[in-house]
Write a protein that holds these residues in place. Structure first.
Motif, short mmCIF file in Angstrom:
data_model
loop_
_atom_site.label_atom_id
_atom_site.label_comp_id
_atom_site.label_asym_id
_atom_site.label_seq_id
_atom_site.Cartn_x
_atom_site.Cartn_y
_atom_site.Cartn_z
N ALA A 37 0.84 -1.20 0.00
CA ALA A 37 0.00 0.00 0.00
C ALA A 37 0.87 1.26 0.00
CB ALA A 37 -0.93 0.00 1.20
N LEU A 38 1.94 1.25 0.79
CA LEU A 38 2.84 2.41 0.82
C LEU A 38 3.56 2.59 -0.51
CD1 LEU A 38 4.35 2.15 4.41
CD2 LEU A 38 2.96 4.01 3.50
N ARG A 39 4.01 1.48 -1.10
CA ARG A 39 4.67 1.58 -2.41
C ARG A 39 3.74 2.18 -3.45
NH1 ARG A 39 6.57 -3.56 -1.03
NH2 ARG A 39 8.74 -3.48 -0.43
N GLU A 40 2.48 1.72 -3.44
CA GLU A 40 1.51 2.23 -4.41
C GLU A 40 1.26 3.71 -4.19
OE1 GLU A 40 -3.20 1.77 -5.36
OE2 GLU A 40 -2.11 -0.03 -4.74
N CYS A 41 1.04 4.09 -2.94
CA CYS A 41 0.75 5.50 -2.62
C CYS A 41 1.94 6.41 -2.93
CB CYS A 41 0.36 5.62 -1.15
SG CYS A 41 0.03 7.30 -0.63
N GLY A 43 4.42 5.80 -4.89
CA GLY A 43 4.87 5.70 -6.28
C GLY A 43 4.14 6.65 -7.21
N ARG A 44 2.98 7.15 -6.77
CA ARG A 44 2.24 8.11 -7.59
C ARG A 44 2.87 9.49 -7.48
NH1 ARG A 44 -2.92 7.34 -4.53
NH2 ARG A 44 -2.86 5.11 -4.36
N PRO A 45 2.87 10.25 -8.55
CA PRO A 45 3.40 11.61 -8.45
C PRO A 45 2.51 12.46 -7.54
CG PRO A 45 2.48 11.21 -10.64
CD PRO A 45 2.41 9.92 -9.89
N ALA A 46 3.14 13.32 -6.80
CA ALA A 46 2.39 14.22 -5.92
C ALA A 46 1.60 15.20 -6.78
CB ALA A 46 3.34 14.97 -5.00
#
Length: 85
Positions: A37-41, A43-46
């Motif tokens: 979940a942390l990797r997915e979150c 990994g998205r651009p801010a």
């Protein structure tokens, strides 16, 4: 080489229940679910910040530098202009 660090997190009870259910469904550990979940979150651009816009009042033709002393001088001049007949 993969390095893992043990840490303590405070997680809402409802989220922990959901993570445990997901871990059981996917045959993973809760740590794996949280890491994914942390990797997915992360990994998205801010999202880009909204453009800044400053609302100003008064004469639009008059420019004021954005330094405290300049603001003081501009306000003092505006006060003088208002007092003149």
């Amino acid at each position: 080489m993969i390095i893992r660090m043990r840490t303590t997190l405070i997680i809402d009870d409802d989220l922990l229940r959901q993570a445990k259910l997901r871990a059981a469904e996917w045959n993973q550990t809760v740590s794996d679910v949280v890491n994914n979940a942390l990797r997915e979150c992360l990994g998205r651009p801010a999202p880009a910040a909204a453009p800044f816009s400053l609302i100003t009042y008064g004469r639009s033709s008059k420019r004021v530098h954005h330094e405290p002393a300049d603001f003081d001088a501009a306000l003092e001049q505006e006060d003088r202009d208002r007092l003149r007949p």
